[in-house]
Design a protein around this motif. Sequence first.
Motif, PDB file in Angstrom:
ATOM      1  N   VAL A  61       0.834  -1.202   0.000  1.00 25.37           N
ATOM      2  CA  VAL A  61       0.000   0.000   0.000  1.00 25.37           C
ATOM      3  C   VAL A  61       0.871   1.256   0.000  1.00 25.37           C
ATOM      4  N   GLU A  62       1.838   1.282   0.876  1.00 29.45           N
ATOM      5  CA  GLU A  62       2.690   2.462   1.022  1.00 29.45           C
ATOM      6  C   GLU A  62       4.149   2.033   0.895  1.00 29.45           C
ATOM      7  N   LYS A  63       4.794   2.473  -0.138  1.00 28.71           N
ATOM      8  CA  LYS A  63       6.180   2.067  -0.401  1.00 28.71           C
ATOM      9  C   LYS A  63       7.135   2.956   0.390  1.00 28.71           C
ATOM     10  N   SER A  64       7.291   2.599   1.645  1.00 27.50           N
ATOM     11  CA  SER A  64       8.104   3.376   2.565  1.00 27.50           C
ATOM     12  C   SER A  64       9.437   2.684   2.808  1.00 27.50           C
ATOM     13  N   LYS A  65      10.462   3.504   3.048  1.00 24.93           N
ATOM     14  CA  LYS A  65      11.784   2.961   3.349  1.00 24.93           C
ATOM     15  C   LYS A  65      11.776   2.203   4.676  1.00 24.93           C
ATOM     16  N   LEU A  66      10.938   2.649   5.598  1.00 26.34           N
ATOM     17  CA  LEU A  66      10.827   2.002   6.898  1.00 26.34           C
ATOM     18  C   LEU A  66      10.307   0.566   6.754  1.00 26.34           C
ATOM     19  N   HIS A  67       9.329   0.352   5.887  1.00 26.38           N
ATOM     20  CA  HIS A  67       8.790  -0.987   5.677  1.00 26.38           C
ATOM     21  C   HIS A  67       9.837  -1.901   5.030  1.00 26.38           C
ATOM     22  N   PHE A  68      10.620  -1.336   4.097  1.00 25.98           N
ATOM     23  CA  PHE A  68      11.706  -2.120   3.491  1.00 25.98           C
ATOM     24  C   PHE A  68      12.710  -2.556   4.551  1.00 25.98           C
ATOM     25  N   LYS A  69      13.044  -1.653   5.474  1.00 28.17           N
ATOM     26  CA  LYS A  69      14.010  -1.980   6.523  1.00 28.17           C
ATOM     27  C   LYS A  69      13.472  -3.056   7.462  1.00 28.17           C
TER      28      LYS A  69
END
Length: 88
Positions: free
Chosen positions: A57-65
């Motif tokens: 839903v939200e391509k955030s750097k935090l979610h990748f980490k």
Amino acid sequence: MKFELKTEKENYSKSFLHLFGIVFFVTLIIILCDVALKLGIISRNNDIEYNCRLLSVEKSKLHFKKISSLSNLKSKQRIWEFCSEVIK
């Protein structure tokens, strides 16, 4: 005066009861450790699935980490492939 003699039967029953208590306690510890490990695996899998859904839903750097630390994947492409398999 009253004399009391201890028989061997009493000693065997006490030692058997003591041994049974130790075996029961060790078994209980093993079962609780197994349950704790399985709950940790379930929690980790739910966390990965939740973060993959958030990432879709939200391509955030935090979610990748977060996903990278949970799954030991470093490449964004591999994380995308991994999440597409998890969400299916």
